[in-house]
Design a protein around this motif. Structure first.
Motif, PDB file in Angstrom:
ATOM      1  N   VAL A  97       0.856  -1.182   0.000  1.00 38.35           N
ATOM      2  CA  VAL A  97       0.000   0.000   0.000  1.00 38.35           C
ATOM      3  C   VAL A  97       0.897   1.238   0.000  1.00 38.35           C
ATOM      4  CG1 VAL A  97      -1.731   1.324   1.258  1.00 38.35           C
ATOM      5  CG2 VAL A  97      -1.875  -1.179   1.192  1.00 38.35           C
ATOM      6  N   PRO A  98       0.847   2.036  -1.076  1.00 36.92           N
ATOM      7  CA  PRO A  98       1.670   3.250  -1.117  1.00 36.92           C
ATOM      8  C   PRO A  98       0.984   4.410  -0.397  1.00 36.92           C
ATOM      9  CG  PRO A  98       0.524   2.990  -3.191  1.00 36.92           C
ATOM     10  CD  PRO A  98       0.129   1.808  -2.346  1.00 36.92           C
ATOM     11  N   MET A  99       1.794   5.256   0.203  1.00 37.03           N
ATOM     12  CA  MET A  99       1.279   6.456   0.871  1.00 37.03           C
ATOM     13  C   MET A  99       2.149   7.639   0.453  1.00 37.03           C
ATOM     14  SD  MET A  99       1.155   7.280   4.960  1.00 37.03           S
ATOM     15  CE  MET A  99       1.064   8.963   5.576  1.00 37.03           C
ATOM     16  N   ASP A 100       1.515   8.653  -0.109  1.00 39.59           N
ATOM     17  CA  ASP A 100       2.204   9.895  -0.455  1.00 39.59           C
ATOM     18  C   ASP A 100       1.728  10.990   0.488  1.00 39.59           C
ATOM     19  OD1 ASP A 100       3.743   9.226  -3.009  1.00 39.59           O
ATOM     20  OD2 ASP A 100       1.728   8.519  -3.501  1.00 39.59           O
ATOM     21  N   TYR A 101       2.651  11.847   0.910  1.00 33.64           N
ATOM     22  CA  TYR A 101       2.319  12.846   1.923  1.00 33.64           C
ATOM     23  C   TYR A 101       3.389  13.930   1.927  1.00 33.64           C
ATOM     24  CZ  TYR A 101       5.775   9.966   4.299  1.00 33.64           C
ATOM     25  OH  TYR A 101       6.917   9.258   4.601  1.00 33.64           O
ATOM     26  N   SER A 102       3.198  14.912   2.777  1.00 33.51           N
ATOM     27  CA  SER A 102       4.160  16.007   2.913  1.00 33.51           C
ATOM     28  C   SER A 102       4.584  16.140   4.370  1.00 33.51           C
ATOM     29  CB  SER A 102       3.556  17.336   2.443  1.00 33.51           C
ATOM     30  OG  SER A 102       3.206  17.285   1.079  1.00 33.51           O
ATOM     31  N   ILE A 103       5.852  16.490   4.566  1.00 35.07           N
ATOM     32  CA  ILE A 103       6.358  16.871   5.885  1.00 35.07           C
ATOM     33  C   ILE A 103       7.141  18.161   5.708  1.00 35.07           C
ATOM     34  CG2 ILE A 103       7.950  16.310   7.763  1.00 35.07           C
ATOM     35  CD1 ILE A 103       7.209  13.448   7.576  1.00 35.07           C
ATOM     36  N   ASN A 104       6.627  19.225   6.299  1.00 32.48           N
ATOM     37  CA  ASN A 104       7.262  20.544   6.194  1.00 32.48           C
ATOM     38  C   ASN A 104       7.541  20.944   4.752  1.00 32.48           C
ATOM     39  OD1 ASN A 104       7.310  21.143   8.955  1.00 32.48           O
ATOM     40  ND2 ASN A 104       9.210  20.016   9.265  1.00 32.48           N
ATOM     41  N   GLY A 105       6.583  20.666   3.871  1.00 29.65           N
ATOM     42  CA  GLY A 105       6.705  21.083   2.485  1.00 29.65           C
ATOM     43  C   GLY A 105       7.429  20.114   1.578  1.00 29.65           C
ATOM     44  N   SER A 106       8.047  19.068   2.145  1.00 32.67           N
ATOM     45  CA  SER A 106       8.752  18.074   1.326  1.00 32.67           C
ATOM     46  C   SER A 106       7.809  16.929   0.988  1.00 32.67           C
ATOM     47  CB  SER A 106       9.976  17.537   2.073  1.00 32.67           C
ATOM     48  OG  SER A 106      10.907  18.566   2.317  1.00 32.67           O
ATOM     49  N   GLU A 107       7.741  16.583  -0.305  1.00 27.68           N
ATOM     50  CA  GLU A 107       6.903  15.476  -0.743  1.00 27.68           C
ATOM     51  C   GLU A 107       7.627  14.156  -0.489  1.00 27.68           C
ATOM     52  OE1 GLU A 107       3.803  15.552  -1.896  1.00 27.68           O
ATOM     53  OE2 GLU A 107       3.729  17.724  -1.588  1.00 27.68           O
ATOM     54  N   LEU A 108       6.949  13.235   0.206  1.00 20.31           N
ATOM     55  CA  LEU A 108       7.569  11.966   0.579  1.00 20.31           C
ATOM     56  C   LEU A 108       6.672  10.801   0.186  1.00 20.31           C
ATOM     57  CD1 LEU A 108       8.835  13.032   4.114  1.00 20.31           C
ATOM     58  CD2 LEU A 108      10.214  12.772   2.053  1.00 20.31           C
ATOM     59  N   HIS A 109       7.272   9.617   0.162  1.00 16.09           N
ATOM     60  CA  HIS A 109       6.563   8.409  -0.263  1.00 16.09           C
ATOM     61  C   HIS A 109       6.980   7.260   0.649  1.00 16.09           C
ATOM     62  CE1 HIS A 109       4.731   5.547  -3.127  1.00 16.09           C
ATOM     63  NE2 HIS A 109       5.784   4.781  -2.880  1.00 16.09           N
ATOM     64  N   THR A 110       6.003   6.523   1.152  1.00 21.38           N
ATOM     65  CA  THR A 110       6.264   5.363   2.001  1.00 21.38           C
ATOM     66  C   THR A 110       5.449   4.185   1.494  1.00 21.38           C
ATOM     67  OG1 THR A 110       6.712   6.721   3.958  1.00 21.38           O
ATOM     68  CG2 THR A 110       6.121   4.429   4.348  1.00 21.38           C
ATOM     69  N   GLU A 111       6.052   3.008   1.519  1.00 16.69           N
ATOM     70  CA  GLU A 111       5.361   1.791   1.093  1.00 16.69           C
ATOM     71  C   GLU A 111       5.205   0.852   2.285  1.00 16.69           C
ATOM     72  OE1 GLU A 111       7.566   0.185  -2.166  1.00 16.69           O
ATOM     73  OE2 GLU A 111       6.954   1.785  -3.551  1.00 16.69           O
TER      74      GLU A 111
END
Length: 325
Positions: A97-111
């Motif tokens: 299950v992929p998850m895309d999100y932001s932390i302090n303006g940085s785009e990140l991706h976690t699987e």
């Protein structure tokens, strides 16, 4: 016959609706994305026990200070705009299950890797995270046995410690003590497979410590000058002295500090040391030339330098002058 056909059509529509409902449930509240949503929500609420149970993770050796409460909530507080993608099939009963999100303006991706572990009420799939160990974050600090990580005081035996951490999240180390401080340093952790870089705190002496040491040094020098006056000594047990071939009239010797040393404190060899202290002392007196007998005023400034030993225990600062005669 017509009535039977209507009943049959109704039954077929009901079955189709039931199948469609099961499909909707399996792809939403019973889908593999749901445990991920619940896990991220637990992180943001600081509910470490719930997050750990959902993740099926083992806790590695090290400090567990970041796994619950304020520290955990702070780590996940800046996760915004979370988007959970469609599950992608992996080997066996596993999906990613992929998850895309932001932390302090940085785009990140976690699987996240999950597996089907059964069904609920015969039709609805049950999904669980594939068991794994939590990542470990290493933190070091120069010449200190304490620090702050995500706003929580933590012990740093011999200046280092390892912390089990959840992901995704942001972790910030800092030191804001009365006598020692370090600029904050942070790292963002987006997955379990890539070890996070260590957080290294470069400690420096605060103005509070410099002022405390400076006060001790000035107190020592003033006391030394006063004692030299009482004993009427040209070469007292102090960092400063005066040498002359003239005879100095007793009762006229007056020592004073004309320039106090500037204090600089740096780490060295696992402890804090004060750089050599350089200052100036003035001597005033009446002196007699042994050849001519002429009496003149003595008014000279002598540069001096000495070292010290610095000991700090809690709120107590001790400065020991190291003098060579």
């Amino acid at each position: 016959m017509r009535l039977a056909a209507i009943w049959l059509l109704g039954l077929m529509l009901a079955v189709a609706a039931a199948i469609f409902s099961i499909y909707l449930v399996n792809t939403s509240v019973a889908g593999p994305q749901q445990p991920v949503r619940e896990y991220v929500a637990a992180l943001q609420k600081g509910e470490g026990a719930k997050a750990l149970g959902l993740l099926n993770a083992s806790v590695p050796q090290g400090s567990a200070s970041m796994l619950d409460g304020t520290a955990l909530q702070t780590a996940a507080s800046n996760i915004t705009d979370a988007r959970f993608g469609d599950a992608e099939n992996r080997s066996g009963n596993q999906v990613m299950v992929p998850m895309d999100y932001s932390i302090n303006g940085s785009e990140l991706h976690t699987e996240f890797l999950l597996e089907r572990t059964g069904t609920r009420w015969l039709f609805f799939s049950k999904w669980s995270f594939v068991p794994a160990s939590l990542p470990v974050l290493d933190v070091t600090v120069v010449n200190s046995n304490e620090a702050s990580l995500n706003g929580v005081p933590v012990n740093m035996p011999s200046g280092r410690n390892s912390f089990a951490v959840f992901y995704p999240g942001e972790y910030e180390a800092s030191l804001n003590g009365q006598y020692f401080a370090a600029a904050p340093t942070r790292t963002t952790l987006s997955g379990r497979d890539t070890p996070p870089p260590a957080l290294n705190l470069l400690t420096y002496a605060t103005d509070g410590l410099k002022d405390a040491v400076s006060g001790k040094v000035q107190e020592f020098l003033d006391s030394c000058a006063d004692e030299a006056d009482k004993q009427q000594r040209l070469q007292p047990d102090c960092p400063f002295y005066h040498a002359t071939y003239n005879r100095v009239v007793d009762g006229t010797i007056d020592w004073s500090i004309s320039e106090y040393p500037a204090v600089s404190i740096e780490p060295f060899g696992g402890r804090w040391v004060v750089a050599p202290l350089n200052g100036k002392a003035r001597i005033q007196a009446r002196q007699v030339d042994l050849f001519s007998g002429i009496v003149t005023d003595l008014n000279e400034v002598h540069e001096f330098s000495f070292t010290t030993r610095l000991d700090i225990a809690g709120d107590t600062v001790k400065v020991t002058p190291l003098l060579n005669f």
